[in-house]
Write a protein that holds these residues in place. Structure first.
Motif, PDB file in Angstrom:
ATOM      1  N   SER A 194      30.475  65.382  32.541  1.00  0.00           N
ATOM      2  CA  SER A 194      31.211  66.506  31.953  1.00  0.00           C
ATOM      3  C   SER A 194      30.437  67.093  30.772  1.00  0.00           C
ATOM      4  N   SER A 195      29.247  67.579  31.062  1.00  0.00           N
ATOM      5  CA  SER A 195      28.422  68.199  30.010  1.00  0.00           C
ATOM      6  C   SER A 195      28.693  69.704  29.959  1.00  0.00           C
ATOM      7  N   VAL A 196      29.230  70.135  28.830  1.00  0.00           N
ATOM      8  CA  VAL A 196      29.570  71.555  28.669  1.00  0.00           C
ATOM      9  C   VAL A 196      28.308  72.407  28.733  1.00  0.00           C
ATOM     10  N   LYS A 197      27.217  71.857  28.143  1.00  0.00           N
ATOM     11  CA  LYS A 197      25.954  72.626  28.143  1.00  0.00           C
ATOM     12  C   LYS A 197      25.472  72.866  29.565  1.00  0.00           C
ATOM     13  N   MET A 198      25.574  71.845  30.411  1.00  0.00           N
ATOM     14  CA  MET A 198      25.125  72.038  31.794  1.00  0.00           C
ATOM     15  C   MET A 198      26.038  73.020  32.523  1.00  0.00           C
ATOM     16  N   TRP A 199      27.344  72.958  32.241  1.00  0.00           N
ATOM     17  CA  TRP A 199      28.239  73.937  32.883  1.00  0.00           C
ATOM     18  C   TRP A 199      27.837  75.356  32.482  1.00  0.00           C
ATOM     19  N   ASP A 200      27.410  75.530  31.222  1.00  0.00           N
ATOM     20  CA  ASP A 200      26.953  76.860  30.789  1.00  0.00           C
ATOM     21  C   ASP A 200      25.692  77.263  31.556  1.00  0.00           C
ATOM     22  N   ILE A 201      24.792  76.304  31.769  1.00  0.00           N
ATOM     23  CA  ILE A 201      23.568  76.605  32.530  1.00  0.00           C
ATOM     24  C   ILE A 201      23.953  76.999  33.967  1.00  0.00           C
ATOM     25  N   LEU A 202      24.916  76.275  34.531  1.00  0.00           N
ATOM     26  CA  LEU A 202      25.325  76.560  35.913  1.00  0.00           C
ATOM     27  C   LEU A 202      25.978  77.941  36.035  1.00  0.00           C
ATOM     28  N   LYS A 203      26.594  78.376  34.945  1.00  0.00           N
ATOM     29  CA  LYS A 203      27.178  79.734  34.952  1.00  0.00           C
ATOM     30  C   LYS A 203      26.064  80.777  35.114  1.00  0.00           C
ATOM     31  N   THR A 204      24.890  80.482  34.533  1.00  0.00           N
ATOM     32  CA  THR A 204      23.783  81.448  34.660  1.00  0.00           C
ATOM     33  C   THR A 204      23.300  81.511  36.112  1.00  0.00           C
ATOM     34  N   LEU A 205      23.649  80.477  36.894  1.00  0.00           N
ATOM     35  CA  LEU A 205      23.309  80.487  38.329  1.00  0.00           C
ATOM     36  C   LEU A 205      24.490  81.023  39.148  1.00  0.00           C
ATOM     37  N   ASN A 206      25.418  81.639  38.462  1.00  0.00           N
ATOM     38  CA  ASN A 206      26.603  82.267  39.067  1.00  0.00           C
ATOM     39  C   ASN A 206      27.653  81.299  39.595  1.00  0.00           C
ATOM     40  N   HIS A 207      27.565  80.044  39.201  1.00  0.00           N
ATOM     41  CA  HIS A 207      28.629  79.123  39.591  1.00  0.00           C
ATOM     42  C   HIS A 207      29.851  79.331  38.684  1.00  0.00           C
ATOM     43  N   THR A 208      31.021  79.137  39.279  1.00  0.00           N
ATOM     44  CA  THR A 208      32.259  79.263  38.514  1.00  0.00           C
ATOM     45  C   THR A 208      32.610  77.892  37.949  1.00  0.00           C
ATOM     46  N   GLY A 246      51.437  65.505  20.973  1.00  0.00           N
ATOM     47  CA  GLY A 246      50.039  65.059  20.930  1.00  0.00           C
ATOM     48  C   GLY A 246      49.750  63.957  21.917  1.00  0.00           C
ATOM     49  N   LYS A 247      48.467  63.590  21.962  1.00  0.00           N
ATOM     50  CA  LYS A 247      48.018  62.592  22.929  1.00  0.00           C
ATOM     51  C   LYS A 247      47.018  61.659  22.262  1.00  0.00           C
ATOM     52  N   SER A 248      46.787  60.513  22.892  1.00  0.00           N
ATOM     53  CA  SER A 248      45.768  59.577  22.410  1.00  0.00           C
ATOM     54  C   SER A 248      44.972  59.108  23.608  1.00  0.00           C
ATOM     55  N   THR A 249      43.780  58.535  23.344  1.00  0.00           N
ATOM     56  CA  THR A 249      42.992  58.041  24.487  1.00  0.00           C
ATOM     57  C   THR A 249      43.536  56.700  24.929  1.00  0.00           C
ATOM     58  N   PHE A 250      43.319  56.442  26.213  1.00  0.00           N
ATOM     59  CA  PHE A 250      43.808  55.206  26.807  1.00  0.00           C
ATOM     60  C   PHE A 250      42.655  54.210  26.837  1.00  0.00           C
ATOM     61  N   LYS A 251      42.731  53.161  26.028  1.00  0.00           N
ATOM     62  CA  LYS A 251      41.692  52.128  25.974  1.00  0.00           C
ATOM     63  C   LYS A 251      40.296  52.752  26.020  1.00  0.00           C
ATOM     64  N   ASP A 252      40.133  53.885  25.384  1.00  0.00           N
ATOM     65  CA  ASP A 252      38.850  54.596  25.351  1.00  0.00           C
ATOM     66  C   ASP A 252      38.437  55.183  26.689  1.00  0.00           C
ATOM     67  N   GLU A 253      39.225  54.962  27.750  1.00  0.00           N
ATOM     68  CA  GLU A 253      38.823  55.530  29.045  1.00  0.00           C
ATOM     69  C   GLU A 253      39.379  56.950  29.151  1.00  0.00           C
ATOM     70  N   PHE A 254      38.530  57.864  29.537  1.00  0.00           N
ATOM     71  CA  PHE A 254      39.002  59.225  29.744  1.00  0.00           C
ATOM     72  C   PHE A 254      38.065  59.912  30.721  1.00  0.00           C
ATOM     73  N   VAL A 255      38.559  60.927  31.349  1.00  0.00           N
ATOM     74  CA  VAL A 255      37.706  61.756  32.199  1.00  0.00           C
ATOM     75  C   VAL A 255      38.048  63.205  31.889  1.00  0.00           C
ATOM     76  N   THR A 256      37.224  64.090  32.400  1.00  0.00           N
ATOM     77  CA  THR A 256      37.480  65.506  32.178  1.00  0.00           C
ATOM     78  C   THR A 256      37.899  66.168  33.475  1.00  0.00           C
ATOM     79  N   ALA A 257      39.037  66.831  33.410  1.00  0.00           N
ATOM     80  CA  ALA A 257      39.447  67.661  34.542  1.00  0.00           C
ATOM     81  C   ALA A 257      38.746  68.992  34.345  1.00  0.00           C
TER      82      ALA A 257
END
Ligand code: FAD
Length: 403
Positions: A167-181, A337-348
């Motif tokens: 879940s790298s935001v920077k890579m998602w930005d790069i992928l946008k330059t390749l026209n990916h949504t 509000g929310k808190s992390t669960f045992k440090d485990e999290f993912v990005t939707a």
């Protein structure tokens, strides 16, 4: 020369799995992994509390997909190609035995994520995968038939590339330059913050099977519930956080939940309470927990029903009985509000699944551009399912590339 047949961007779970499988299936291909950090597999290292919950003992694809709030429909085909059983076999063939715990989660028998890391590093070396650390990809361009990947210091060239950057935001930005949504990323797998007298000072209290509804939505889940220092956790809550990731983010994590602690309807519960009033007339309500509810929680719910500690069942009136039935079957709590669960999290969120060919995990927009793992808009509830997505997507992308 920085020229390869295949470059995998990202040396995490999905990246290593893809690279090893490409190199094994087609030894003629020159394969490299470019990893931004000084070491790879950092999430594998900390995963599952350091034990790495590799996958889940669910062997029916139709059942397995129900654990993916995003990706359910799209992963059905891929799971028919590479399933949890294939994951077990893959690791066991390489001397890593997995064990199944009572709740279905699977871990290496060693109980150490290092076993998985060692396996990947050994396999990568065996099949001559070149892993290049401290090489964050800053730009991706297509020049004629080659992909050009620019890092801070140099350029790399490859015929085929796999983006496995999590879940790298920077890579998602790069992928946008390749026209990916890119579907807007929001957190998934979190616990709910609740400040309420009814759960104050009783952290650790657990109820085996509750139903939790998020009011004014269609979100509902059933399962164990745990009272924590800051609110509620355990599968009933984590499932809501995953399936409601987008909706709850839109609500700014400010909403009400209704909990049924006993899996009975209000009227059914009221009938039982009336019966208890007869049968236990001389006993104090406060002291003796009913419905299998932990005593500390029962006492809080009794007090919340405006029944004083000293009152016997004979003492309490109709309104108090109704109050208690309400607390047991439709207790409303305010979540803030929310808190992390045992440090485990993912990005939707991530690369829009409409732009992916799920037979190959190749981009529908660009030939020879593949994806694996969490970079896609796929995520799951906790239990080993997120890694299974990394293994399945990585394996299929690898097979498509190696063919
Ligand atoms: C604390 C924690 C515990 C977890 N435990 C479990 C568990 O037990 N079981 C489970 O199934 N899931 C678990 N998860 C989720 C799981 O870790 C992820 O779903 C999984 O790691 C995704 O794999 P990935 O390879 O797609 O991404 P990642 O593992 O995030 O790997 C991506 C890699 O790409 C690199 N990268 C990023 N950008 C670039 C770039 N521009 N250039 C080069 N490299 C780049 C990153 O440094 C990273 O090494 C856990 C998550 C966390 C946070």
């Amino acid at each position: 020369m920085n020229t390869f047949n295949v470059i995998i961007i990202g040396g995490g779970a999905a990246g290593f799995f893809t690279a090893i499988n490409v190199a094994k299936q087609n030894p003629d291909l020159k394969v490299a992994v470019l990893e931004k950090a000084k070491t790879g597999l950092q999430k594998v290292k900390i995963s599952g509390g350091g034990r790495c919950n590799v996958t889940h003992a669910e062997f029916i694809p139709q059942e397995l997909v129900t654990n993916y709030p995003r990706g359910e429909k799209e992963l059905l085909g891929p799971f028919h190609q590479f399933m949890t059983g294939d994951t077990m076999a893959w690791f066991e063939e390489r001397g890593v035995a997995l064990k199944i715990e009572d709740d279905g989660r699977m871990f290496p028998e060693s109980n150490s994520s290092q076993t998985i890391i060692d396996c990947f590093l050994k396999e990568a070396e065996k099949y001559k995968v070149e892993v290049i650390y401290s090489s964050g990809v800053l730009n991706i361009e297509k020049h004629d038939n080659a992909w050009v990947l620019q890092t801070k210091t140099e350029a790399f060239y490859a015929e085929k590339i796999v983006v496995a950057t999590g879940s790298s935001v920077k890579m998602w930005d790069i992928l946008k330059t390749l026209n990916h949504t890119i579907i807007n990323p929001v957190p998934s797998l979190f616990t709910f913050n609740v400040t309420d007298k009814r759960i104050k000072n009783i952290p650790g209290v657990a109820v085996q099977n509750v139903t939790v509804k998020v009011l004014n939505t269609n979100l509902e889940s059933t399962g164990p519930l745990l009272v924590t220092h800051v609110g509620f956790s355990a599968p009933s809550i984590l499932k809501l956080s995953a399936f409601g990731a987008v909706e709850l983010a839109e609500m700014n994590y400010d909403f009400d939940i209704e909990i049924n602690f006993i899996q009975q309807e209000f009227n059914q519960c009221l009938d039982v309470l009336k019966q208890l009033k007869q049968e236990l007339a001389k006993k104090t309500v406060f002291k003796f927990a009913q419905f299998g509810i932990p005593k500390r929680l029962w006492q809080k719910l009794v007090l919340a029903s405006k029944i004083e500690e000293s009152k016997t069942w004979a003492d309490i009136n109709k309104t108090q009985l109704e109050n208690l039935a309400t607390q047991l079957t439709k207790a409303v709590f305010q979540v803030k509000g929310k808190s992390t669960f045992k440090d485990e999290f993912v990005t939707a969120g991530g690369v829009d699944l409409k732009e992916i060919n799920f037979k190959t995990f190749e981009s529908k927009l660009h030939k020879n551009l593949f994806f694996a793992g969490e970079v896609l808009n796929i995520d799951a509830i906790t239990g080993g399912f997120n890694f299974q997505n990394a293994w399945t997507s990585g394996f299929i992308a690898a097979r498509s590339i190696a063919d």
